[in-house]
Design a protein around this motif. Structure first.
Motif, mmCIF file in Angstrom:
data_model
loop_
_atom_site.group_PDB
_atom_site.id
_atom_site.type_symbol
_atom_site.label_atom_id
_atom_site.label_comp_id
_atom_site.label_asym_id
_atom_site.label_seq_id
_atom_site.Cartn_x
_atom_site.Cartn_y
_atom_site.Cartn_z
ATOM 1 N N ILE A 1 29.226 31.176 44.161
ATOM 2 C CA ILE A 1 30.606 31.206 44.127
ATOM 3 C C ILE A 1 31.322 30.311 44.988
ATOM 4 O O ILE A 1 31.206 30.184 46.314
ATOM 5 N N HIS A 2 32.110 29.386 44.509
ATOM 6 C CA HIS A 2 32.881 28.282 45.299
ATOM 7 C C HIS A 2 33.877 29.135 46.323
ATOM 8 O O HIS A 2 34.313 30.149 45.679
ATOM 9 N N PRO A 3 33.962 28.503 47.541
ATOM 10 C CA PRO A 3 35.072 29.376 48.155
ATOM 11 C C PRO A 3 36.327 29.647 47.626
ATOM 12 O O PRO A 3 37.101 30.738 47.877
ATOM 13 N N SER A 4 36.802 28.604 46.811
ATOM 14 C CA SER A 4 38.141 28.689 46.119
ATOM 15 C C SER A 4 38.332 29.968 45.198
ATOM 16 O O SER A 4 39.332 30.545 44.886
ATOM 17 N N TYR A 5 37.132 30.421 44.846
ATOM 18 C CA TYR A 5 37.240 31.330 44.003
ATOM 19 C C TYR A 5 36.744 32.906 44.615
ATOM 20 O O TYR A 5 36.777 33.997 43.711
ATOM 21 N N CYS A 6 36.643 32.933 45.684
ATOM 22 C CA CYS A 6 36.174 33.967 46.289
ATOM 23 C C CYS A 6 37.378 35.095 46.025
ATOM 24 O O CYS A 6 37.035 36.402 45.657
ATOM 25 N N GLY A 7 38.470 34.846 46.409
ATOM 26 C CA GLY A 7 39.874 35.707 46.321
ATOM 27 C C GLY A 7 39.862 36.231 44.612
ATOM 28 O O GLY A 7 39.911 37.278 44.600
ATOM 29 N N PRO A 8 39.940 35.026 43.702
ATOM 30 C CA PRO A 8 40.138 35.798 42.527
ATOM 31 C C PRO A 8 38.982 36.528 41.808
ATOM 32 O O PRO A 8 38.993 37.528 41.250
ATOM 33 N N VAL A 9 37.559 36.383 42.586
ATOM 34 C CA VAL A 9 36.715 37.287 42.093
ATOM 35 C C VAL A 9 36.893 38.535 42.746
ATOM 36 O O VAL A 9 36.581 39.821 41.922
ATOM 37 N N ILE A 10 37.352 38.685 44.084
ATOM 38 C CA ILE A 10 37.484 40.179 44.441
ATOM 39 C C ILE A 10 38.686 40.622 43.714
ATOM 40 O O ILE A 10 38.646 42.052 43.251
ATOM 41 N N ILE A 11 39.635 40.192 43.273
ATOM 42 C CA ILE A 11 40.752 40.622 42.525
ATOM 43 C C ILE A 11 40.435 41.128 41.238
ATOM 44 O O ILE A 11 40.784 42.333 40.796
ATOM 45 N N ARG A 12 39.587 40.480 40.708
ATOM 46 C CA ARG A 12 38.818 40.832 39.366
ATOM 47 C C ARG A 12 38.104 41.843 39.322
ATOM 48 O O ARG A 12 38.328 42.958 38.561
ATOM 49 N N PHE A 13 37.273 41.984 40.452
ATOM 50 C CA PHE A 13 36.404 43.166 40.755
ATOM 51 C C PHE A 13 37.316 44.337 40.921
ATOM 52 O O PHE A 13 36.921 45.459 40.437
ATOM 53 N N ARG A 14 38.165 44.201 41.793
ATOM 54 C CA ARG A 14 39.122 45.512 42.091
ATOM 55 C C ARG A 14 39.894 45.904 40.790
ATOM 56 O O ARG A 14 40.050 47.261 40.547
ATOM 57 N N LEU B 1 30.703 38.222 38.764
ATOM 58 C CA LEU B 1 30.004 37.265 39.275
ATOM 59 C C LEU B 1 29.797 36.143 38.193
ATOM 60 O O LEU B 1 29.788 34.940 38.251
ATOM 61 N N GLN B 2 29.112 36.704 37.242
ATOM 62 C CA GLN B 2 28.531 36.010 35.729
ATOM 63 C C GLN B 2 29.843 35.147 35.467
ATOM 64 O O GLN B 2 29.682 33.751 35.110
ATOM 65 N N GLU B 3 30.932 35.911 35.219
ATOM 66 C CA GLU B 3 32.062 35.111 34.707
ATOM 67 C C GLU B 3 32.498 34.285 35.455
ATOM 68 O O GLU B 3 32.990 33.156 34.828
ATOM 69 N N ALA B 4 32.584 34.451 36.808
ATOM 70 C CA ALA B 4 33.316 33.358 37.621
ATOM 71 C C ALA B 4 32.316 32.103 37.544
ATOM 72 O O ALA B 4 32.590 30.779 37.814
ATOM 73 N N ILE B 5 30.750 32.366 37.427
ATOM 74 C CA ILE B 5 29.962 31.151 37.722
ATOM 75 C C ILE B 5 30.231 30.378 36.312
ATOM 76 O O ILE B 5 30.110 29.180 36.397
ATOM 77 N N GLU B 6 30.298 30.891 35.261
ATOM 78 C CA GLU B 6 30.619 30.490 33.861
ATOM 79 C C GLU B 6 31.747 29.415 34.025
ATOM 80 O O GLU B 6 31.800 28.500 33.510
ATOM 81 N N LYS B 7 32.903 30.050 34.596
ATOM 82 C CA LYS B 7 34.166 29.568 34.636
ATOM 83 C C LYS B 7 34.084 28.217 35.530
ATOM 84 O O LYS B 7 34.638 27.075 35.255
ATOM 85 N N ILE B 8 33.375 28.573 36.674
ATOM 86 C CA ILE B 8 32.951 27.218 37.363
ATOM 87 C C ILE B 8 32.296 26.019 36.758
ATOM 88 O O ILE B 8 32.763 24.827 36.674
#
Length: 197
Positions: free
Chosen positions: A88-101, A122-129
């Motif tokens: 996960i790229h650092p710029s996606y860390c926040g959006p991943v946490i928000i989506r998870f919550r 995590l898989q969804e974020a990696i595919e988006k990246i």
């Protein structure tokens, strides 16, 4: 005042500054995962207590001591999640946490289901990246290709210079015709575009 405060620059840098952004993202995401696991267990215990209270009509919750952390994922699953977090790229860390919550709040899962939800986020974020990187790569290729063709077309459409044309004026012509050479100094042949103005 002690002399050690004057020589703080000799001290080794703190552990935080030694960590790479990837490690920091992984630790942050795994801490969020661990916290959500504990919260899911706590809510699960509360639901079980409510169910028992409704079933028996008596609240024995104050007698029961629950372990602080009863469910834990396998080491292989933890390694798999850590590997996904490291992608996960650092710029996606926040959006991943928000989506998870959001998903945790929406589904209110039990502890074993939290890891599956986290894995899917995590898989969804990696595919988006990957999709965004592909789009950027295609855009760069397109820009490179079209910049070359644009530079060639602008070169072709510029005014054509024909220095060997018969209507080139020089100073000697002005002198021969008797015109005033001080009006304009002709140090070079006059270049004209093919367009008439």
């Amino acid at each position: 005042m002690s002399l050690t405060s004057w020589f703080r620059w000799n001290e080794p840098p703190s552990r935080i500054s030694q960590r790479s952004p990837t490690e920091m993202v992984m630790e942050t995401l795994m801490m969020e995962f661990g916290w959500q696991m504990k919260e899911a267990e706590k809510q699960q215990r509360e639901r079980e207590n409510e169910y028992r209270k409704i079933k028996t009509g008596v609240d024995y919750g104050w007698l029961v001591s629950h372990p602080k952390h009863s469910y834990d994922i396998s080491p292989a699953e933890r390694l798999q999640l850590e590997d996904l977090c490291s992608k996960i790229h650092p710029s996606y860390c926040g959006p991943v946490i928000i989506r998870f919550r959001q998903l945790i709040a929406e589904y209110e899962p039990e502890a074993p289901e939290v890891s599956r939800i986290f894995h899917s986020v995590l898989q969804e974020a990696i595919e988006k990246i990957k999709e965004e990187e592909e789009a950027k790569k295609l855009a760069r290729q397109w820009n490179t290709k079209h910049k070359t063709s644009l530079s060639l077309t602008t070169l072709k459409t510029r005014a054509r210079i024909s220095p060997f044309s018969s209507d080139i004026k020089t100073i000697s012509e002005d002198v021969e015709r008797g015109t005033d050479p001080t009006r304009r100094v002709w140090s070079m042949p006059e270049f004209r575009s093919t367009k008439d103005y």
